[in-house]
Design a protein around this motif. Structure first.
Motif: not given
Length: 138
Positions: A1-4, A33-41, A78-81, A133-138
């Protein structure tokens, strides 16, 4: 899981008369933080919007543990829950940088829609984005 990790410095106008960060600001920190997470992902959010997709908020939840003050540097993790190709839920934890104390945590839930605000499945509409998105969840 990716954590930003996103850093935010508390500005004076974000505090109340007691010098404590106003509770409403935490939702803004979540959004930053959410928009930063999206950019980093690697999810080009501007491009997603240009393709006619939006991600309105369905709900926000916040829990306050300890106050933040003017000029504190905050760390928002931030993570995708949860993700099911239509809905996404992000989880946030906010710490003070100097002592790593947990100040707040919470979540925001979003739904992928078209420009008419009708829910859409990203798996069908944009398989490449779905894969990211699936990759960011792993």
């Amino acid at each position: 899981m990716i954590e930003s990790t996103t850093e935010v410095v508390v500005r004076y106008n974000e505090t109340d008369k007691m010098g404590i960060v106003h509770h409403s600001q935490y939702v803004i920190y979540f959004e930053l933080a959410r928009t930063h997470f999206i950019q980093e992902s690697g999810i080009p959010y501007r491009k997603v919007e240009e393709e006619g997709l939006m991600m309105p908020v369905l709900g926000v939840e916040a829990h306050y543990h300890s106050p933040a003050f003017y000029d504190d540097t905050l760390i928002v993790k931030t993570t995708i829950a949860a993700y099911d190709s239509i809905r996404m839920k992000f989880h946030y934890k906010i710490y003070r940088k100097t002592d790593q104390k947990l100040l707040a945590d919470g979540s925001s839930e979003h739904c992928w829609t078209d420009l008419s605000l009708r829910p859409v499945s990203i798996r069908r509409k944009n398989p490449e984005l779905h894969h990211l998105i699936v990759e960011a969840c792993r």
